[in-house]
Write an enzyme that holds these catalytic residues in place. Structure first.
Site, PDB file in Angstrom:
ATOM      1  N   LYS A 251       0.892  -1.077  -0.082  1.00 56.49           N
ATOM      2  CA  LYS A 251       0.184   0.174  -0.146  1.00 56.49           C
ATOM      3  C   LYS A 251       0.943   1.360   0.064  1.00 56.49           C
ATOM      4  CE  LYS A 251      -0.579  -0.110   4.849  1.00 56.49           C
ATOM      5  NZ  LYS A 251      -1.548  -0.308   6.156  1.00 56.49           N
ATOM      6  N   ARG A 252       2.193   1.026   0.373  1.00 59.68           N
ATOM      7  CA  ARG A 252       3.095   2.520   0.480  1.00 59.68           C
ATOM      8  C   ARG A 252       3.226   2.739  -1.132  1.00 59.68           C
ATOM      9  NH1 ARG A 252       5.899   4.122   4.444  1.00 59.68           N
ATOM     10  NH2 ARG A 252       7.541   4.826   2.954  1.00 59.68           N
TER      11      ARG A 252
END
Length: 473
Positions: A251-252
RNA sequence: GUCCCCAUCGUCUAGUGGCCCAGGACGCUGGCCUUUCAAGCCGGUAACGCGGGUUCGAACCCCGCUGGGGACGCCA
């Protein structure tokens, strides 16, 4: 043939879950078998009902329905591991009785120390097996004292474990490289390794099709099947979806929530098509094809083993193809099923009602409820009398706080974001304005927390990340 | 660090010893079409990581190196 996916309800529905589900479902259909959904909620501290419900919803949105599962039932349930704890306990006891597992009383401190030592000595495994051969009397004594303990399996100390991977052929790992895996945690719940083996066997799973990250622990599973005297299933490890830099998708660096793609207006059939192209191609190399085509031509051994980069640009192109072939009427229906239906409009309307004077103002005052694609500049995000790097740090802090949220309603948002004022030293006025601009691109908007709730967690996360990225020095 | 997996254009891939001085798709780019923008059509750009073998012949087989990734949790 029976296959399954076994997601853990500990977060937002993940694109990787959909990827693995797609190939499992296609495999089941091709062979006239069953596709099972099993919820692996053995982590008591992290599993939530909301997460489970969100996973169901996202998979159904994609059309990846299951034949057996917690909500639809089936002949070998229950399909939620938290409801099967007695089964795991029995099986663990059985292994202990057979001398193939043992109770381990190591404390967290002991384990930390072992890890440090193992690293120093360049050892492959960290746990030093110090409780493996504790005299029975000593075990009894500690049990009588009520000492907390886990159950570990006794891995063979030499030799190697081999298994066939449907994509890669034979894989073999030295047993000395493998730990005495914990089977039962001290809270009485099983670990993934025990639960997954016991359930796959009891549920009649014939093919375990899962992500590549499981390869290193497959020897543990194979040894468990042996210890129980069971025939192991066939294994197929799918490549890991990747970020642009080739690291495991996260998700980063990428939107990974299925809710994000749904909200952003990706059509489920386009999503499935795109996912299918990750590692798989039809004989004639057609780019656009349906689930049925995947089912017809699927052959596990033909799936590519290199980790495919998840390329949003190509997903958009494919989605455009699907959009263009709709009739205008169908397009309207899709739009209404998306965010232009009364459900979503009904949530937006009350937020702008008292702020508009003409119906047309509804359109001009709400674009950010529907789209992420508004212009945003770093300067607009930095509060007066604050440095850009301070704003950057604060925004990163907000990103992390929001990532950690489970419930995403107005009250919780207010609570979490107010706590961020404290944490960052920013005034509520400054911090909330930063967040407002990041989320909406504007300084004048409907109430922030209400708006965020309606916009949804997945999109708020990507917007906050975009803002943080913009502020990065 | 240890073990495991992987390795064709920037990206997704075709290719399983000769059909490949490597094909398709996305992206980028030039042009056509067009009141604009898309879409569409035509063209261009760009890859077999390196070194050894095996073979008459290697992108395809073997070995080594390099590179990338994953695992090493009382998370899954």
């Amino acid at each position: 043939m029976r296959v399954r996916i076994a997601p853990s309800p500990t977060g937002d529905p993940h694109v990787g879950t959909a990827y693995v589900a797609l190939f499992n479902l296609a495999f089941a259909r091709k062979h006239g078998g069953q596709f099972i959904l099993r919820i692996e909620d053995t982590d008591q501290t992290r599993s939530t009902g909301e997460s489970e419900a969100a996973i169901f919803e996202s998979l159904r949105w994609l059309g990846l329905g299951w034949d057996e599962g917690p909500d639809v039932g089936g002949p070998v349930g229950p399909y939620r591991q938290s409801e099967r704890t007695a089964i795991y306990r029995e099986h663990a006891e059985r292994l202990i009785a057979q001398g193939q597992a043992y109770r381990c009383f190591a404390t967290a401190e002991e384990l930390d120390q072992m890890r440090a030592t193992a690293r120093e000595q360049r050892l492959a495994t960290s746990y030093d097996r110090r409780y493996r051969d504790l005299p029975p009397a000593e075990v009894e004594r500690r049990l009588a004292e009520g000492q907390p303990h886990v159950v570990r399996m006794k891995m063979p100390l030499d030799g190697q474990t081999r298994f066939q991977d449907a994509l890669r052929g034979e894989i073999s790992i030295d047993n000395r490289e493998v730990d005495d895996q914990i089977l039962m945690k001290s809270d009485g719940f099983p670990t993934y390794h025990l639960a997954n083996v016991v359930d796959d066997h009891l549920m009649g799973i014939t093919h375990v099709i899962r992500a590549e990250e499981w390869i290193p622990s497959t020897p543990k599973h194979v040894q468990l099947y042996r210890a129980f005297g069971w025939e192991p299933p066939a294994f197929a490890h799918l490549p890991l979806l990747r970020n642009a830099d080739k690291s495991k998708i996260s998700k980063r660096k990428n939107p990974v929530s299925l809710e994000y793609y749904q909200r952003a207006g990706i059509l489920p059939e386009a999503m499935l098509n795109f996912l299918a192209r990750m590692g798989f191609s039809l004989a004639d190399e057609r780019e656009k094809f349906a689930l049925d085509d995947l089912v017809a031509e699927l052959d596990l051994s033909r799936i590519t083993t290199g980790g495919p980069v998840f390329d949003l640009a190509k997903l958009d192109w494919l989605n455009g193809l699907y959009l263009r072939e709709l009739t205008p009427q169908q397009l309207v229906e899709r739009l209404q099923g998306w965010l232009l239906g009364s459900d979503f409009l009904g949530r937006v309307a009350p937020l702008v009602q008292e702020r508009i004077q003409r119906l047309e103002h509804f359109v001009t005052s709400t674009p950010f409820f529907f789209s992420d694609e508004f212009p945003l500049e770093a300067e607009a995000l930095v509060p007066k009398k604050r440095e850009r790097k301070e704003a950057y740090a604060a925004m990163k802090s907000v990103v992390e706080a929001v990532d950690g949220m489970r419930a995403f309603d107005t009250a919780t948002l207010e609570q979490v974001l107010r706590a961020q004022c404290e944490a960052t030293g920013f005034s509520a006025r400054d911090l909330f304005m930063m967040v407002r601009v990041a989320i909406t691109g504007r300084t004048a908007t409907p109430p922030l927390f209400e708006s965020m709730e309606v916009i949804g967690k997945a999109r708020c996360q990507t917007r906050l990340r975009r803002a943080a990225e913009l502020l990065r020095p």
